[in-house]
Enzyme design. Structure first.
Site, PDB file in Angstrom:
ATOM      1  N   PRO A   2      36.667  38.391  39.435  1.00 55.10           N
ATOM      2  CA  PRO A   2      35.603  37.552  39.987  1.00 55.10           C
ATOM      3  C   PRO A   2      35.591  37.613  41.519  1.00 55.10           C
ATOM      4  CG  PRO A   2      36.832  36.382  38.282  1.00 55.10           C
ATOM      5  CD  PRO A   2      37.591  37.637  38.575  1.00 55.10           C
ATOM      6  N   GLU A   3      34.394  37.764  42.080  1.00 50.89           N
ATOM      7  CA  GLU A   3      34.261  37.817  43.526  1.00 50.89           C
ATOM      8  C   GLU A   3      33.679  36.500  44.023  1.00 50.89           C
ATOM      9  OE1 GLU A   3      33.622  41.364  45.331  1.00 50.89           O
ATOM     10  OE2 GLU A   3      34.346  42.550  43.640  1.00 50.89           O
ATOM     11  N   LYS A  51      37.925  32.208  46.795  1.00 47.57           N
ATOM     12  CA  LYS A  51      38.020  32.452  45.359  1.00 47.57           C
ATOM     13  C   LYS A  51      38.732  31.310  44.634  1.00 47.57           C
ATOM     14  CE  LYS A  51      37.844  37.430  46.022  1.00 47.57           C
ATOM     15  NZ  LYS A  51      38.416  38.748  45.710  1.00 47.57           N
ATOM     16  N   ARG A 251      43.871  49.296  45.159  1.00 48.77           N
ATOM     17  CA  ARG A 251      42.616  49.056  44.457  1.00 48.77           C
ATOM     18  C   ARG A 251      41.798  50.347  44.414  1.00 48.77           C
ATOM     19  NH1 ARG A 251      41.250  43.796  44.398  1.00 48.77           N
ATOM     20  NH2 ARG A 251      39.994  44.445  42.619  1.00 48.77           N
TER      21      ARG A 251
END
Length: 265
Positions: A2-3, A51, A251
């Site tokens: 989730p961003e 976040k 990433r």
């Protein structure tokens, strides 16, 4: 993962369902909070900070959760079973009132703190791209403080600016024609980059779809993210993919070698 826009939308929906209503259901399924009970208290507001999600209770308490890579909150009508989005053993928290039930699946870092102690949980974050504290100048100053960092890694550092995840990192750098391994100190216009990041998240925050191209069709909603080996939508050069960062925080990073050339120093 989730961003920032997804977290904002989650908090917004929780706020609409919980704020101003008295809790009639409270079930925390982690050992640290197993005996905690917030029933009878009223939710004051729900907000996203980067976040993180903060559910503030009327007696100066805050319930904190973080979605991390796999967490999610779902809403369902009160009186019915929790939504079967995942197996029941993945439920970490249930909060409900006379109208709504909020179910937290695999949510992380669950804590209850005094509101005055929220800084212990989120005080390290940089300016929030979707928050009232958004400050382009401060975000730029935070990035400039580490000029040797690769810009692709710097954008994911929530201490510099809060809300960008891997998807928006890749898409933002493509849109602004910046190679992911460019030294932050060599990026021509960090303010433009920060403003573009905030614009992207704002454009996507009110709905679950995340499009950076303006299209929603499969394979057309992102410029480069998860399109390794496919032709660039701008110039048809094959999109490249490589891990960026040190394990375990490396990433997958996507870029177009033509639209995002390496900067010569």
């Amino acid at each position: 993962m989730p961003e920032g826009d997804t977290v904002w939308l989650t908090a917004h929906r929780l706020d609409q369902a919980l704020t101003g209503r008295q809790l009639t259901v409270c079930d925390f399924r982690i050992p640290a909070l197993a005996t905690s009970d917030l029933t009878g208290r009223t939710v004051a507001d729900v907000l996203a900070r980067g976040k993180h999600i903060l559910i503030r209770i009327d007696d100066d308490l805050t319930f904190h959760s973080h979605l991390k890579m796999d967490g999610s909150w779902y809403l369902s009508k009160a009186g019915g079973p929790a939504p079967r989005r995942h197996p029941d053993h993945m439920i970490r928290a249930l909060l409900g009132n006379a109208e709504w039930l909020a179910t937290g699946y695999r949510v992380h870092d669950l804590k209850i703190v005094r509101r005055t102690d929220e800084h212990q949980l989120v005080g390290h974050l940089g300016p929030d791209l979707l928050g009232p504290d958004w400050d382009v100048a401060r975000a730029v100053a935070n990035l400039e403080a580490d000029p040797d960092a690769a810009i692709g890694e710097a954008l994911l550092d929530q201490r510099k600016l809060a809300g960008i995840g891997n998807l928006y990192k890749c898409e933002l750098l493509f849109i602004e024609r910046v190679h992911p391994w460019t030294r932050t100190g060599d990026v021509a216009d960090l303010a433009r980059l920060a403003i573009s990041a905030q614009r992207l998240l704002r454009l996507n925050r009110d709905h679950p779809e995340q499009s950076t191209t303006g299209q929603l069709g499969r394979g057309r909603d992102h410029w480069v993210y998860e399109r390794g080996g496919q032709p660039c939508l701008r110039c048809r050069t094959p999109i490249q993919r490589a891990d960026q960062g040190r394990p375990p925080k490396a990433r997958s990073t996507y870029w177009c070698p033509t639209c995002q050339p390496v900067v010569s120093t």
